[in-house]
Scaffold this active site. Structure first.
Site, PDB file in Angstrom:
ATOM      1  N   SER A   1      82.684   5.803  35.353  1.00 36.13           N
ATOM      2  CA  SER A   1      81.804   5.333  34.286  1.00 36.13           C
ATOM      3  C   SER A   1      80.807   6.442  33.991  1.00 36.13           C
ATOM      4  O   SER A   1      80.523   7.273  34.862  1.00 36.13           O
ATOM      5  CB  SER A   1      81.037   4.092  34.766  1.00 36.13           C
ATOM      6  OG  SER A   1      79.950   3.806  33.908  1.00 36.13           O
TER       7      SER A   1
ATOM      8  N   LYS B   1      80.190   4.718  41.644  1.00 37.77           N
ATOM      9  CA  LYS B   1      81.027   5.487  40.716  1.00 37.77           C
ATOM     10  C   LYS B   1      80.812   6.999  40.898  1.00 37.77           C
ATOM     11  O   LYS B   1      81.742   7.790  40.712  1.00 37.77           O
ATOM     12  CB  LYS B   1      80.754   5.073  39.270  1.00 37.77           C
ATOM     13  CG  LYS B   1      81.242   3.657  38.941  1.00 37.77           C
ATOM     14  CD  LYS B   1      82.739   3.529  39.171  1.00 37.77           C
ATOM     15  CE  LYS B   1      83.303   2.226  38.673  1.00 37.77           C
ATOM     16  NZ  LYS B   1      84.764   2.129  38.881  1.00 37.77           N
TER      17      LYS B   1
ATOM     18  N   TYR C   1      75.986   0.228  41.370  1.00 35.67           N
ATOM     19  CA  TYR C   1      77.232   0.483  40.641  1.00 35.67           C
ATOM     20  C   TYR C   1      77.359   1.979  40.334  1.00 35.67           C
ATOM     21  O   TYR C   1      78.381   2.599  40.580  1.00 35.67           O
ATOM     22  CB  TYR C   1      77.244  -0.349  39.355  1.00 35.67           C
ATOM     23  CG  TYR C   1      78.438  -0.098  38.453  1.00 35.67           C
ATOM     24  CD1 TYR C   1      79.691  -0.626  38.776  1.00 35.67           C
ATOM     25  CD2 TYR C   1      78.308   0.635  37.277  1.00 35.67           C
ATOM     26  CE1 TYR C   1      80.786  -0.416  37.942  1.00 35.67           C
ATOM     27  CE2 TYR C   1      79.398   0.854  36.444  1.00 35.67           C
ATOM     28  CZ  TYR C   1      80.635   0.325  36.781  1.00 35.67           C
ATOM     29  OH  TYR C   1      81.714   0.547  35.950  1.00 35.67           O
TER      30      TYR C   1
END
Length: 258
Positions: free
Chosen positions: A149, A166, A162
């Protein structure tokens, strides 16, 4: 004269795409299948997987459905074993499945949530890739595409854990590329921006927030899941044979937005 178009052909190739019953994963699976690959549709629900397989087969595409919760060690092994049994081998792995169960400040997150995010977003792609490596070696090589991402490259608000998971996936990919190149295995990362999926609904369903985001983007809009498939088809095929260890953004210009 060699036709460059032929290098995109994936006939005879087998691709596993995790989290492919909907959203970006499903679009990637469709793209790979349209280029000739036999795709393994995989998510936690066998019903959801079967539905996509039927849809693909009705469209004349080659697909099989194998349910797998990638956070479960036994199910990961079974995914690989069943794919080899049903399809004869594995050439392409797209580690797409991921979770983001929290939105908020880093200090408010629970330790169990941290473990869960790292388990699914980092540990699962690492182990699944390890399990598939022997199969790729047998085929003389393969392509691993990890879906990260833009949050891995630029800290957003409320997505700290998150983003961290990533960012770890980026370095895992670079190490896979460096260590496994000797076996003909390539590894690359795709970093999508804001894409209209159920996963990102909290962002795009807030009209005020969406307008604010879109105003900053050079593309002036959010992306659609099918706009992620082309990059993966390139990275999976011989057209991308010299691409490994790379990080590719498909973000509408988010990373250059002021």
């Amino acid at each position: 004269m060699n036709k460059i178009k032929e290098s995109f052909n994936l006939e005879g190739k087998v691709a596993i795409i995790t989290g492919s019953s909907k959203g970006i994963g499903k679009s990637i699976a469709q793209g790979l299948a349209e280029h000739g690959a036999t795709v393994v549709i995989s998510s936690r629900s066998q019903d959801a997987v079967d539905e996509v397989v039927k849809e693909f087969k009705d469209a004349g595409l080659k697909a099989v459905g194998i349910a797998c919760h990638i956070g479960d060690g036994e199910q990961r092994k079974e995914l690989v074993q069943k794919t080899v049994a049903q399809c004869g081998g594995i050439d392409i792995l797209v580690n797409n499945a991921a979770i983001n169960p929290v939105f908020g400040p880093l200090e408010d997150a629970d330790e169990a949530i941290f473990d869960k995010i790292m388990d699914v977003n980092v540990k699962a792609p690492w182990i699944l890739s390890n399990l598939i490596l022997p199969e790729m070696k047998k085929r003389g090589g393969g392509s691993i595409i990890n879906i990260a991402s833009v949050e891995a490259l630029h800290p957003g608000a409320g997505l700290g854990l998150y983003s961290t998971s990533k960012a770890a996936l980026l370095m895992l990919t670079k190490n896979q590329a460096k260590e496994w190149g000797q076996y003909g295995v390539r590894a690359n990362v795709l970093c999508p921006g804001l894409i209209k999926t159920k996963f990102s609904a909290a962002l795009w369903q807030n009209e005020k927030l969406l307008t604010k985001i879109e105003k900053t983007l050079p593309s002036a809009r959010m992306g659609m899941p099918n706009e992620m498939a082309g990059v993966v088809c390139l990275l999976a095929s011989d057209a991308g044979a010299y691409m490994t260890g790379g990080v590719y953004n498909a973000d509408g210009g988010y990373m250059i937005a002021g």
